[in-house]
Write a protein that holds these residues in place. Sequence first.
Motif, mmCIF file in Angstrom:
data_model
loop_
_atom_site.group_PDB
_atom_site.id
_atom_site.type_symbol
_atom_site.label_atom_id
_atom_site.label_comp_id
_atom_site.label_asym_id
_atom_site.label_seq_id
_atom_site.Cartn_x
_atom_site.Cartn_y
_atom_site.Cartn_z
ATOM 1 N N SER A 86 84.268 11.750 -12.597
ATOM 2 C CA SER A 86 83.090 12.558 -12.294
ATOM 3 C C SER A 86 83.488 13.996 -11.989
ATOM 4 O O SER A 86 82.858 14.944 -12.476
ATOM 5 C CB SER A 86 82.340 11.950 -11.105
ATOM 6 O OG SER A 86 81.202 12.715 -10.802
ATOM 7 N N ASP A 87 84.543 14.157 -11.202
ATOM 8 C CA ASP A 87 85.014 15.506 -10.878
ATOM 9 C C ASP A 87 85.423 16.258 -12.138
ATOM 10 O O ASP A 87 85.122 17.443 -12.298
ATOM 11 C CB ASP A 87 86.197 15.448 -9.909
ATOM 12 C CG ASP A 87 85.789 15.013 -8.511
ATOM 13 O OD1 ASP A 87 84.576 15.021 -8.208
ATOM 14 O OD2 ASP A 87 86.691 14.661 -7.731
ATOM 15 N N ILE A 88 86.115 15.574 -13.039
ATOM 16 C CA ILE A 88 86.547 16.217 -14.291
ATOM 17 C C ILE A 88 85.340 16.581 -15.146
ATOM 18 O O ILE A 88 85.210 17.714 -15.618
ATOM 19 C CB ILE A 88 87.509 15.295 -15.069
ATOM 20 C CG1 ILE A 88 88.852 15.198 -14.339
ATOM 21 C CG2 ILE A 88 87.710 15.802 -16.494
ATOM 22 C CD1 ILE A 88 89.785 14.144 -14.892
ATOM 23 N N LEU A 89 84.429 15.642 -15.321
ATOM 24 C CA LEU A 89 83.293 15.872 -16.215
ATOM 25 C C LEU A 89 82.317 16.913 -15.688
ATOM 26 O O LEU A 89 81.661 17.611 -16.464
ATOM 27 C CB LEU A 89 82.564 14.553 -16.483
ATOM 28 C CG LEU A 89 83.373 13.520 -17.270
ATOM 29 C CD1 LEU A 89 82.665 12.178 -17.270
ATOM 30 C CD2 LEU A 89 83.614 14.004 -18.692
ATOM 31 N N HIS A 90 82.225 17.044 -14.366
ATOM 32 C CA HIS A 90 81.294 18.004 -13.770
ATOM 33 C C HIS A 90 81.973 19.294 -13.337
ATOM 34 O O HIS A 90 81.358 20.120 -12.669
ATOM 35 C CB HIS A 90 80.559 17.361 -12.596
ATOM 36 C CG HIS A 90 79.686 16.215 -13.007
ATOM 37 N ND1 HIS A 90 78.506 16.386 -13.716
ATOM 38 C CD2 HIS A 90 79.821 14.884 -12.833
ATOM 39 C CE1 HIS A 90 77.969 15.217 -13.947
ATOM 40 N NE2 HIS A 90 78.740 14.278 -13.430
ATOM 41 N N GLY A 91 83.246 19.460 -13.695
ATOM 42 C CA GLY A 91 83.944 20.707 -13.409
ATOM 43 C C GLY A 91 84.274 20.933 -11.953
ATOM 44 O O GLY A 91 84.449 22.065 -11.521
ATOM 45 N N ARG A 92 84.376 19.861 -11.174
ATOM 46 C CA ARG A 92 84.697 19.994 -9.750
ATOM 47 C C ARG A 92 86.183 19.797 -9.489
ATOM 48 O O ARG A 92 86.585 19.522 -8.369
ATOM 49 C CB ARG A 92 83.900 18.973 -8.936
ATOM 50 C CG ARG A 92 82.415 19.194 -8.969
ATOM 51 C CD ARG A 92 81.711 18.260 -8.011
ATOM 52 N NE ARG A 92 81.924 16.868 -8.339
ATOM 53 C CZ ARG A 92 81.029 16.071 -8.891
ATOM 54 N NH1 ARG A 92 79.848 16.539 -9.202
ATOM 55 N NH2 ARG A 92 81.306 14.817 -9.137
ATOM 56 N N SER A 93 86.971 19.896 -10.514
ATOM 57 C CA SER A 93 88.399 19.653 -10.389
ATOM 58 C C SER A 93 89.165 20.717 -11.158
ATOM 59 O O SER A 93 88.706 21.196 -12.194
ATOM 60 C CB SER A 93 88.736 18.265 -10.942
ATOM 61 O OG SER A 93 90.122 18.072 -10.997
ATOM 62 N N SER A 94 90.332 21.078 -10.646
ATOM 63 C CA SER A 94 91.174 22.004 -11.393
ATOM 64 C C SER A 94 91.791 21.290 -12.602
ATOM 65 O O SER A 94 92.288 21.926 -13.513
ATOM 66 C CB SER A 94 92.272 22.570 -10.494
ATOM 67 O OG SER A 94 93.081 21.522 -10.004
#
Length: 124
Positions: free
Chosen positions: A78-86
């Motif tokens: 989810s973090d990767i897909l929603h851009g919440r991760s470096s």
Amino acid sequence: MKPSESTARRVAVLEIRLRIERAAVRAHSLACKPERPATNPNGADSYFPYILGLVDPADFQETYGYVRLARHVYKKSSDILHGRSSLISASPIILDEWKVVVEYLESLLDGIESGGDGASVTEV
């Protein structure tokens, strides 16, 4: 036009996330046998406990570990897909590890659905 390697990995992350969501909803359906399909705005996270209710007590610890890993993968994807991760896209090694978690859950549910207790999942 062929997608870039990074785009292909992001699509793989999406596929893994969708497979986890399907497995979680499937576990809910197997455990509760609802008259209508499950709809939950909170996502797959709220359905993970149903997986644990379906396993034989002897397999509980191993399955619990995989459910914890599935929750981790679900959140990280989810973090990767929603851009919440470096981490813009996961490396092939991480994707392979995540696929093992999903395959375990799917194999477990296949075994339960076919009338077994899912004990054969350790072969994944």
